[in-house]
Design a protein around this motif. Structure first.
Motif, short mmCIF file in Angstrom:
data_model
loop_
_atom_site.label_atom_id
_atom_site.label_comp_id
_atom_site.label_asym_id
_atom_site.label_seq_id
_atom_site.Cartn_x
_atom_site.Cartn_y
_atom_site.Cartn_z
N GLU A 108 20.23 13.18 54.12
CA GLU A 108 19.12 12.14 53.35
C GLU A 108 17.80 12.08 53.72
OE1 GLU A 108 21.00 8.43 55.07
OE2 GLU A 108 22.25 8.57 53.90
N PHE A 109 17.17 11.80 52.75
CA PHE A 109 15.50 12.42 52.83
C PHE A 109 14.80 11.30 52.38
CE2 PHE A 109 18.19 16.00 51.38
CZ PHE A 109 17.88 17.05 51.88
N SER A 110 13.78 11.41 53.53
CA SER A 110 12.93 10.31 53.22
C SER A 110 11.16 10.84 53.48
CB SER A 110 12.49 9.49 53.69
OG SER A 110 12.64 9.42 55.90
N CYS A 111 10.23 10.01 52.84
CA CYS A 111 8.29 10.78 52.93
C CYS A 111 8.11 9.70 54.10
CB CYS A 111 7.78 10.02 51.52
SG CYS A 111 8.91 11.44 50.38
N ILE A 112 6.91 10.19 54.90
CA ILE A 112 6.12 9.91 55.24
C ILE A 112 5.13 8.89 54.84
CG2 ILE A 112 5.85 11.43 56.81
CD1 ILE A 112 3.20 12.38 56.14
N GLY A 113 4.79 7.48 55.23
CA GLY A 113 3.33 6.78 55.02
C GLY A 113 2.69 7.17 53.68
N THR A 150 9.67 15.84 64.41
CA THR A 150 8.97 16.46 63.90
C THR A 150 7.43 17.28 64.88
OG1 THR A 150 8.39 14.53 63.15
CG2 THR A 150 9.92 16.23 61.45
N GLY A 151 6.84 16.03 65.31
CA GLY A 151 5.66 16.45 66.09
C GLY A 151 4.51 15.63 65.62
N GLN A 152 4.65 14.84 65.24
CA GLN A 152 4.05 14.08 64.17
C GLN A 152 3.45 12.89 65.43
OE1 GLN A 152 4.70 12.00 60.05
NE2 GLN A 152 6.09 13.43 60.05
N SER A 153 2.01 12.92 65.37
CA SER A 153 0.93 11.82 66.24
C SER A 153 0.17 11.92 65.86
CB SER A 153 1.67 11.70 67.38
OG SER A 153 0.98 13.71 68.08
#
Length: 430
Positions: A254-259, A425-428
């Protein structure tokens, strides 16, 4: 006169002298001989006083005195007998036997043999010697041949859909001992039949032992294959979440996108039996908010399951709480984007009322509908927090700090999954 010119005078004299002397019977030694010495010469070898040394032929031993003397009673001083030399009877080896050409007598040769499945240890042939012992070492039959065991051929199996293992069965091999047919132990090295095997090659080994501790082994491979479609990557500015191992037959990704981004293409793809993925490759494109809609509900529908809303309403742009709120939110834009928060501003009172989403202005009528739909007061400062399902989660009549807002949003159910994906994914914002 009894004189004969062909006879020696001394012999004639001796015969006459010993004519009445007792003589012993001639010595006959079967399988031997007698070497006699007489006081009167060779001719009188059985006369009184004759001494005879007795010797036996090779292969025979003397029973009786080694020397006989002819006595006055016309008898020899003893009895002698040459008996054939005999070695001790050989012991029959366990699980074997022997064959001899002349029993256990001198110079007899005996040859050992073993039953099938046994091997000879020691000298195969022994000979009876003149010292009554057998030459060489008596042989024994020992089980030196390993038992036999036959393993099955290679076992190959393909994992079922959505699985990374396969259950594999086989018949347990039976060992056979070549000697007495008795096995003491069977040892399996590796998983047992009916086990679940992971992808790859697995070596299975069976070892059997017989009573002599000889061992026999056999090996075979269990090969488990997993049908794979190849790994999929997350779209740029998006996430991917797969079941199973990520690319094995039957899994779903399943795929989703960031805000701030919208998914284009298939939201989910399945690895099929033909090793291809279903659907089309997804992409994440910047979210395009349409403010030219007629109703507030149509506006809110664009954010459903995509963005959370932070609606800031103020009766005037000069309101202290309003200005304070914007001042606190401006440096925290990263934290808002990380939590998929869109800020909607509703400023003024109808008919001098406007709305704003970033740089996009909302028509006055749409801004009014939004206040009415969400029951936001017109003449007081107010903040409304909504989740991705359009649920009203919290309301404030004073400016909440970013820390308060982030702590609230981080408790939302969908947010926990987002934080996990963002950590992977290392998002911060650090």
């Amino acid at each position: 006169s009894g004189y004969s010119p062909i006879e020696d005078d001394e012999d004639v004299y001796a015969r006459n002298r010993y004519k009445e002397t007792p003589w012993c019977s001639p010595i006959k030694v079967k399988h031997g001989n007698a070497n006699c010495r007489t006081p009167q010469g060779e001719y009188y070898k059985n006369v009184l006083g004759t001494r005879c040394d007795i010797r036996c032929q090779k292969g025979y031993e003397l029973h009786g005195p080694q020397q006989l003397i002819c006595q006055s009673n016309k008898r020899w001083s003893g009895k002698v007998l040459c008996k054939q030399i005999r070695c001790p009877t050989l012991s029959m080896p366990t699980n074997g036997g022997f064959k001899c050409i002349d029993g256990a007598y001198f110079n007899s040769r005996c040859e050992y043999y073993c039953s099938p499945g046994y091997q000879l240890k020691g000298d195969r042939t022994v000979t009876c010697m003149d010292n009554k012992v057998w030459s060489g070492r008596p042989a024994s039959c020992v089980d030196m041949e390993p038992p036999r065991i036959q393993c099955p051929s290679v076992k190959e199996k393909t994992a079922e859909p959505n699985k990374l293992t396969a259950r594999v069965f086989w018949e347990t091999p039976e060992g056979r001992d070549t000697a007495d047919g008795i096995l003491t132990d069977v040892i399996l090295k590796g998983p047992s039949p009916g086990s679940h095997f992971s992808e790859g090659d697995h070596k299975i080994q069976y070892t059997v032992y017989d009573r002599a501790e000889n061992k026999g082994t056999c090996k075979f491979l269990v090969k488990v294959r997993v049908r794979r479609c190849g790994k999929l990557n997350a779209p740029e500015n998006g996430y991917i979440k797969c079941t199973g191992d990520g690319d094995n037959y039957g899994v779903t990704c399943e795929f989703s996108c960031i805000g701030g981004y919208e998914l284009q293409g298939s939201p989910a793809r399945v690895c099929q039996y033909n090793l291809g993925w279903s659907g089309t490759e997804p992409t994440c494109t910047p979210m395009n908010i349409n403010v030219a809609v007629r109703t507030a509900a149509a506006l809110l529908d664009q954010f459903y399951e995509k963005r959370r809303l932070l609606i800031v309403s103020t009766p005037t742009a000069a309101n202290f709480f309003y200005r304070l709120q914007l001042g606190m939110l401006q440096p925290e834009q990263c934290g808002l984007d990380l939590r998929h928060v869109t800020v909607i501003e509703l400023v003024g009172v109808f008919p001098a009322q406007i709305g704003r989403i970033g740089v996009k202005l909302l028509p006055a009528a749409l801004a009014l509908q939004l206040r009415l739909l969400l029951r936001i007061p017109h003449y007081n400062f107010s903040v409304v927090v909504m989740d991705k399902h359009g649920m009203d989660k919290e309301r404030y009549s004073f400016p909440p700090t970013p820390a308060q807002l982030f702590a609230l949003i981080d408790t939302f159910p969908l947010r926990k999954e987002e934080m996990k994906l963002q950590a992977e994914t290392g998002q911060s914002c650090t």
